[in-house]
Design a protein around this motif. Structure first.
Motif, PDB file in Angstrom:
ATOM      1  N   THR A 124     -14.599  -8.414  -9.481  1.00 37.26           N
ATOM      2  CA  THR A 124     -15.559  -8.146  -8.404  1.00 37.26           C
ATOM      3  C   THR A 124     -15.076  -7.064  -7.444  1.00 37.26           C
ATOM      4  OG1 THR A 124     -16.596 -10.320  -8.535  1.00 37.26           O
ATOM      5  CG2 THR A 124     -16.690  -9.217  -6.409  1.00 37.26           C
ATOM      6  N   PRO A 125     -13.792  -7.028  -7.034  1.00 37.81           N
ATOM      7  CA  PRO A 125     -13.392  -5.967  -6.098  1.00 37.81           C
ATOM      8  C   PRO A 125     -13.542  -4.559  -6.665  1.00 37.81           C
ATOM      9  CG  PRO A 125     -11.496  -7.320  -6.738  1.00 37.81           C
ATOM     10  CD  PRO A 125     -12.715  -8.024  -7.186  1.00 37.81           C
ATOM     11  N   VAL A 126     -13.516  -4.387  -7.975  1.00 34.48           N
ATOM     12  CA  VAL A 126     -13.763  -3.062  -8.546  1.00 34.48           C
ATOM     13  C   VAL A 126     -15.200  -2.650  -8.261  1.00 34.48           C
ATOM     14  CG1 VAL A 126     -13.834  -1.692 -10.669  1.00 34.48           C
ATOM     15  CG2 VAL A 126     -11.994  -3.351 -10.323  1.00 34.48           C
ATOM     16  N   LEU A 127     -16.138  -3.600  -8.419  1.00 36.80           N
ATOM     17  CA  LEU A 127     -17.539  -3.304  -8.110  1.00 36.80           C
ATOM     18  C   LEU A 127     -17.710  -3.001  -6.626  1.00 36.80           C
ATOM     19  CD1 LEU A 127     -20.343  -4.789  -6.874  1.00 36.80           C
ATOM     20  CD2 LEU A 127     -20.529  -3.080  -8.686  1.00 36.80           C
ATOM     21  N   ALA A 128     -17.129  -3.821  -5.766  1.00 34.86           N
ATOM     22  CA  ALA A 128     -17.270  -3.613  -4.321  1.00 34.86           C
ATOM     23  C   ALA A 128     -16.724  -2.243  -3.914  1.00 34.86           C
ATOM     24  CB  ALA A 128     -16.565  -4.734  -3.562  1.00 34.86           C
ATOM     25  N   HIS A 129     -15.599  -1.843  -4.498  1.00 28.47           N
ATOM     26  CA  HIS A 129     -15.033  -0.526  -4.206  1.00 28.47           C
ATOM     27  C   HIS A 129     -15.949   0.575  -4.727  1.00 28.47           C
ATOM     28  CE1 HIS A 129     -12.436   3.013  -5.004  1.00 28.47           C
ATOM     29  NE2 HIS A 129     -11.902   2.679  -3.848  1.00 28.47           N
ATOM     30  N   ALA A 130     -16.539   0.365  -5.899  1.00 32.35           N
ATOM     31  CA  ALA A 130     -17.372   1.401  -6.522  1.00 32.35           C
ATOM     32  C   ALA A 130     -18.595   1.731  -5.675  1.00 32.35           C
ATOM     33  CB  ALA A 130     -17.802   0.951  -7.916  1.00 32.35           C
ATOM     34  N   VAL A 131     -19.120   0.762  -4.933  1.00 32.08           N
ATOM     35  CA  VAL A 131     -20.288   1.022  -4.086  1.00 32.08           C
ATOM     36  C   VAL A 131     -19.985   2.162  -3.112  1.00 32.08           C
ATOM     37  CG1 VAL A 131     -21.843   0.073  -2.347  1.00 32.08           C
ATOM     38  CG2 VAL A 131     -21.173  -1.328  -4.305  1.00 32.08           C
ATOM     39  N   LEU A 134     -18.978   5.669  -4.976  1.00 30.52           N
ATOM     40  CA  LEU A 134     -20.097   6.417  -5.545  1.00 30.52           C
ATOM     41  C   LEU A 134     -21.142   6.789  -4.503  1.00 30.52           C
ATOM     42  CD1 LEU A 134     -20.608   4.338  -8.812  1.00 30.52           C
ATOM     43  CD2 LEU A 134     -19.645   6.642  -8.653  1.00 30.52           C
ATOM     44  N   GLY A 135     -21.006   6.255  -3.295  1.00 28.03           N
ATOM     45  CA  GLY A 135     -22.032   6.474  -2.286  1.00 28.03           C
ATOM     46  C   GLY A 135     -23.340   5.793  -2.648  1.00 28.03           C
ATOM     47  N   ALA A 136     -23.245   4.638  -3.306  1.00 28.23           N
ATOM     48  CA  ALA A 136     -24.446   3.912  -3.730  1.00 28.23           C
ATOM     49  C   ALA A 136     -25.133   3.271  -2.528  1.00 28.23           C
ATOM     50  CB  ALA A 136     -24.080   2.847  -4.762  1.00 28.23           C
ATOM     51  N   ASP A 137     -26.404   2.990  -2.677  1.00 33.39           N
ATOM     52  CA  ASP A 137     -27.151   2.302  -1.631  1.00 33.39           C
ATOM     53  C   ASP A 137     -26.976   0.786  -1.708  1.00 33.39           C
ATOM     54  OD1 ASP A 137     -28.923   4.539  -0.342  1.00 33.39           O
ATOM     55  OD2 ASP A 137     -29.015   4.866  -2.507  1.00 33.39           O
ATOM     56  N   GLU A 197     -12.613   6.114 -15.078  1.00 33.65           N
ATOM     57  CA  GLU A 197     -12.327   6.773 -13.800  1.00 33.65           C
ATOM     58  C   GLU A 197     -12.702   5.890 -12.615  1.00 33.65           C
ATOM     59  OE1 GLU A 197     -16.563   7.456 -14.636  1.00 33.65           O
ATOM     60  OE2 GLU A 197     -14.760   7.738 -15.846  1.00 33.65           O
ATOM     61  N   ILE A 198     -13.669   4.981 -12.798  1.00 33.27           N
ATOM     62  CA  ILE A 198     -14.069   4.117 -11.690  1.00 33.27           C
ATOM     63  C   ILE A 198     -12.983   3.074 -11.407  1.00 33.27           C
ATOM     64  CG2 ILE A 198     -15.321   2.298 -12.953  1.00 33.27           C
ATOM     65  CD1 ILE A 198     -16.530   4.107  -9.764  1.00 33.27           C
ATOM     66  N   VAL A 199     -12.281   2.631 -12.450  1.00 33.18           N
ATOM     67  CA  VAL A 199     -11.144   1.720 -12.261  1.00 33.18           C
ATOM     68  C   VAL A 199      -9.976   2.481 -11.651  1.00 33.18           C
ATOM     69  CG1 VAL A 199      -9.581   0.099 -13.379  1.00 33.18           C
ATOM     70  CG2 VAL A 199     -11.925   0.337 -14.221  1.00 33.18           C
ATOM     71  N   GLU A 200      -9.747   3.700 -12.108  1.00 29.82           N
ATOM     72  CA  GLU A 200      -8.650   4.502 -11.563  1.00 29.82           C
ATOM     73  C   GLU A 200      -8.868   4.804 -10.080  1.00 29.82           C
ATOM     74  OE1 GLU A 200      -7.166   7.822 -13.613  1.00 29.82           O
ATOM     75  OE2 GLU A 200      -6.484   6.599 -15.312  1.00 29.82           O
ATOM     76  N   ALA A 201     -10.113   5.012  -9.687  1.00 33.31           N
ATOM     77  CA  ALA A 201     -10.391   5.258  -8.266  1.00 33.31           C
ATOM     78  C   ALA A 201     -10.000   4.039  -7.430  1.00 33.31           C
ATOM     79  CB  ALA A 201     -11.864   5.581  -8.075  1.00 33.31           C
ATOM     80  N   TYR A 202     -10.311   2.859  -7.936  1.00 32.44           N
ATOM     81  CA  TYR A 202      -9.914   1.621  -7.253  1.00 32.44           C
ATOM     82  C   TYR A 202      -8.391   1.502  -7.186  1.00 32.44           C
ATOM     83  CZ  TYR A 202      -9.010  -3.448  -6.987  1.00 32.44           C
ATOM     84  OH  TYR A 202      -8.528  -4.690  -6.659  1.00 32.44           O
ATOM     85  N   ALA A 235      -2.418  -2.279 -11.813  1.00 30.16           N
ATOM     86  CA  ALA A 235      -2.123  -2.106 -10.387  1.00 30.16           C
ATOM     87  C   ALA A 235      -0.629  -2.268 -10.113  1.00 30.16           C
ATOM     88  CB  ALA A 235      -2.930  -3.106  -9.565  1.00 30.16           C
ATOM     89  N   PHE A 236      -0.005  -3.247 -10.748  1.00 28.69           N
ATOM     90  CA  PHE A 236       1.445  -3.413 -10.584  1.00 28.69           C
ATOM     91  C   PHE A 236       2.167  -2.176 -11.104  1.00 28.69           C
ATOM     92  CE2 PHE A 236       0.666  -7.504  -9.111  1.00 28.69           C
ATOM     93  CZ  PHE A 236       1.828  -8.207  -8.866  1.00 28.69           C
TER      94      PHE A 236
END
Length: 549
Positions: A124-131, A134-137, A197-202, A235-236
């Motif tokens: 879930t935190p990957v999704l929360a970060h992605a918002v 990505l500048g999502a609404d 890349e979305i996981v790497e951004a997190y 992450a580790f």
């Protein structure tokens, strides 16, 4: 009427499995089972939707999800300007999670919105970060977190990356009510499936946390059959921490959670396998994530041998001091909830920063900051932590991966200093008094029993509990210190003790939160013994007062 509603549902349901379930009930004339599915519906609230999988409006299924997606789309389009609103969608490894995510993407794009889909089952935190990234609404996470295997859920985030709060929930709910048949919804195909890349951004965000330089720590870890393992191991590695030993039996995602009665690290027995692994491997630290990895549970070696789990409040206090010792500025804010320990306020005062108390849930914690504040840490006793740095939180929600990194770095620093986390807890008790907390949680499947117990306590609160005078009764339905009204009651007792009683927001439970504050004038172990006895007496007195079955 129920049979007619079931036939209408059957005609629009795109799922062969729930159609077969419903047809079997209709053919068998099972009116009780039909009524259970059609007498009510899952209510969309600030926690989104959550419930048992199955056919009908009172279950999680493709029709329910498509209606929710259509309602969300309608609400977003109300305030759309030139560009179509964008929504990022994530999902865990539960039964039907991917299917529900794909249905959401189809409905959103069919309504003219932009949709991004995470590349696979992820925390879930990957999704929360992605918002935010990505500048999502808005964002949608298909998960039931730590609920039983038969459940699934639908959590909605807004453009700030935090979970929705009123009045958005009622506005989206009203939009859902206005949705017609789902087989008449326009469905699109033009969503974007994101890559790694979305996981790497997190992970890049997590690498900016104030994690110090100490790295010598041995960790035993379990994802409890959830989706946390791969991201946590990465992450580790990204932050230079040694790879944890992972419980083999619970390493792979499995929606049936075969080794645990409840996939919740708070539940008795859920951490048994990782504790066994830690004992066998001589680990300094035990970490468990819940199945969607937004919560973090920890156990540490006890001074007298063996391993003991830390309460959410104990870990919250340790992480608060760790973050405040590695961030800067008088504008810093730390926050916790009304049911969590009062210790955080004392820690904040010692560091000369502001603390805030909110209603339960990270949807409120992430909105605790005033314009002049900079939130650096927030937690709730239910094993939820948001660890930030000088530039604020990485994720605007609870994050079990970020918390795992922080506690591993803290344990490594303690080891370097010749200390343990148990030693650090004793240090806190000497500085601020021993704040001991416990819970009384009663599962009551009938919501009327929960409401009746709350109402009875409100009508006639006790004058004393376990020999402690009740000095004040705060009815949370009336609002408290600027907080929004919520169902619950707080009893303030002599000597700094308190009890909060409230219904759970996600499970059929009445939850009671107990705290006693014991001054430490000598041996901390003796103070812990006294506090444990005081909590046990308070728990017994509360059980007698509530008189629950």
């Amino acid at each position: 009427m129920t049979r007619a509603a079931a036939e209408e549902w059957l005609a629009q349901d795109p799922d062969p499995a729930t159609r077969a379930e419903l047809r079997a009930l209709l053919d068998a004339g099972d009116e009780a089972a039909l009524a259970d599915r059609f007498a009510g519906r899952l209510e969309f609230g600030t926690a989104g939707l959550r419930g048992e999988l199955g056919a009908g409006p009172n279950r999680m299924n493709r029709v329910t999800v498509m209606r929710a997606a259509a309602g969300l789309a309608a609400r977003l389009l109300e305030e759309a300007a030139d560009e179509p609103p964008g929504v990022v969608i994530g999902y865990d490894a539960r039964h039907n999670s991917e299917r529900f995510a794909l249905d959401t993407a189809a409905v959103l794009t069919g309504a003219g919105l932009t949709a991004w889909l995470l590349p696979g089952p992820l925390p879930t935190p990957v999704l929360a970060h992605a918002v935010g990234y990505l500048g999502a609404d808005a964002g949608v996470m298909v998960t039931a977190s730590h609920n039983p295997p038969r459940d699934n859920g639908y959590k909605v985030y807004w453009g700030d990356g935090a979970q929705i709060v009123p009045p958005l929930d009622t506005e989206i709910s009203a939009a859902i009510d206005a949705v017609g048949r789902v087989d008449e919804l326009p469905l699109g195909t033009g969503w974007t499936v994101l890559g790694d890349e979305i996981v790497e951004a997190y992970l890049h965000g997590l690498s900016r946390l104030p994690l110090g330089t100490a790295r010598d720590v041995r960790v035993a870890y379990t994802p409890l059959h959830g989706v946390g393992r791969d991201v946590l191991l990465r992450a580790f590695r990204w932050t230079g921490l040694p790879a944890p030993a992972v419980v083999a039996e619970q390493a792979e995602p499995d929606p049936d959670f075969p080794t645990v009665a409840f996939p919740n690290p708070e539940e008795p027995g859920a951490m048994d396998l990782v504790l066994e692994l830690a004992e066998a491997s001589g680990s300094d630290l035990v970490i468990a994530n819940d199945p969607d990895a937004d919560r973090c549970a920890v156990a540490v070696p006890a001074p007298d041998g063996g391993l003991r789990p830390l309460t959410g409040d104990e870990l919250g206090g340790l992480l608060a001091e760790y973050v405040l010792g590695r961030t800067h500025g008088t504008d810093r804010l730390v926050a916790t909830t009304i049911v969590s320990s009062s210790l955080l306020g004392r820690i904040a005062a010692a560091h000369r920063v502001r603390s805030a108390v909110t209603l339960t849930g990270f949807k409120w914690l992430m909105r605790a900051a005033a314009p002049a504040d900079r939130l650096v840490f927030a937690y709730e006793e239910a094993l939820g932590y948001c660890v930030g740095g000088d530039d604020g939180p990485v994720v605007h929600d609870k994050d079990g991966i970020g918390a795992a990194l922080a506690v591993a770095a803290l344990a490594a620093q303690a080891r370097l200093d010749g200390r343990t986390l148990a030693d650090l807890l004793d240090d806190q008790a000497r500085r601020h008094g021993l704040h001991a907390t416990a819970q009384l949680s009663v599962r009551l499947p009938d919501p009327e029993l929960i409401a009746a117990a709350s109402a009875a306590l409100r009508r006639e609160p006790p004058k004393a509990l376990a020999g402690r005078a009740v000095t004040a009764v705060d009815d949370l339905t009336q609002g408290l210190a600027g907080l929004p009204p919520t169902e619950g009651l707080r009893l303030r007792l002599a000597d700094g003790a308190r009890v909060v009683v409230r219904p759970s927001g996600t499970e059929p439970k009445l939850k009671c939160y107990l705290e006693v504050v014991t001054p430490v004038t000598g041996d901390v172990a003796a103070a812990r013994t006294r506090a444990a006895a005081d909590l046990a007496a308070l728990r017994t007195a509360l059980e007698e007062t509530l008189a629950l079955p």
